[in-house]
Each structure stands twice: as C-alpha cells, then as structure tokens.
Design a protein around this motif. Structure first.
Motif, mmCIF file in Angstrom:
data_model
loop_
_atom_site.group_PDB
_atom_site.id
_atom_site.type_symbol
_atom_site.label_atom_id
_atom_site.label_comp_id
_atom_site.label_asym_id
_atom_site.label_seq_id
_atom_site.Cartn_x
_atom_site.Cartn_y
_atom_site.Cartn_z
ATOM 1 N N ASN A 14 0.853 -1.181 0.000
ATOM 2 C CA ASN A 14 0.000 0.000 0.000
ATOM 3 C C ASN A 14 0.900 1.246 0.000
ATOM 4 N N TYR A 15 0.269 2.417 -0.053
ATOM 5 C CA TYR A 15 1.013 3.673 -0.146
ATOM 6 C C TYR A 15 1.979 3.858 1.030
ATOM 7 N N PHE A 16 1.502 3.634 2.244
ATOM 8 C CA PHE A 16 2.329 3.769 3.440
ATOM 9 C C PHE A 16 3.573 2.888 3.345
ATOM 10 N N ASN A 17 3.408 1.647 2.898
ATOM 11 C CA ASN A 17 4.543 0.730 2.798
ATOM 12 C C ASN A 17 5.448 1.069 1.617
ATOM 13 N N CYS A 18 4.909 1.694 0.574
ATOM 14 C CA CYS A 18 5.761 2.166 -0.526
ATOM 15 C C CYS A 18 6.680 3.282 -0.028
ATOM 16 N N ILE A 19 6.155 4.156 0.835
ATOM 17 C CA ILE A 19 6.990 5.205 1.437
ATOM 18 C C ILE A 19 8.087 4.560 2.280
ATOM 19 N N PHE A 88 12.571 -6.719 4.229
ATOM 20 C CA PHE A 88 11.533 -5.704 4.399
ATOM 21 C C PHE A 88 10.194 -6.375 4.670
ATOM 22 N N LYS A 89 9.587 -6.009 5.767
ATOM 23 C CA LYS A 89 8.272 -6.553 6.138
ATOM 24 C C LYS A 89 7.243 -5.436 6.075
#
Length: 95
Positions: A14-19, A88-89
C-alpha cells in the motif's frame, strides 16, 4: 500459432509501505536523496516527449504514489533489499 502468457503481478504494497520501502532503500544506499532537498530522491528517467533521459529530483511521496501501482518496481526494490541482507516486512494498517 504460438501463444505466450504474460505474467502480471498485482502490486503488493500500500502507499504507506511504498513510502517505507523507498525510505529503507535510501537508508541502505540503494537510492540517493537529493543533497539540496531531503524530501526528494534521485530517479533516473527514460527520455520522454518533452524531457530528456537523465537523473531527476523527485519528491519521495510522489515517487511512492507512482510505485503504488508498479508491481514490477516494488519487486525490484524488495529483491535489491534482500540482496543487501534486509528483509523488508510490510506493516499492517488499521483504521
């Protein structure tokens, strides 16, 4: 007639994890921050109709938004981190 199957991956993050993914890549040294703007990363772009091929400074949040729909790009970065010993988790988001 020979048929070819094309594998398409659905985006994983999701967007948060892409950041988080881009920030982790910066911390590991896979991606460089713009020395003149700590909110931006350096991104290599192919030539377009208006802008030439080359390195561009792009806001990390805008790059994360672009990465959100790019499953192949996500996989490339995740694999690169794994190659550097970083597992990366993704973090779950709760509403």
């Amino acid at each position: 007639m020979e048929s070819h199957s094309v594998e398409t991956e659905a985006p994983v993050l999701n967007y948060f994890n892409c950041i988080r993914l881009l920030d982790t890549c910066v911390k590991v040294g896979l991606i460089k921050r713009d020395p003149d703007d700590q909110n931006a990363i350096l991104v290599y772009r192919s030539a377009g109709t208006i802008f030439p091929e080359g390195w561009y400074s792009e806001n990390l949040m805008c790059s994360a938004r672009e990465l959100l729909t790019d499953a192949k790009g996500q996989r490339i970065l995740l694999d690169a981190l794994e190659g550097h010993g970083v597992n990366f988790k993704p973090k779950k988001m709760y509403a």
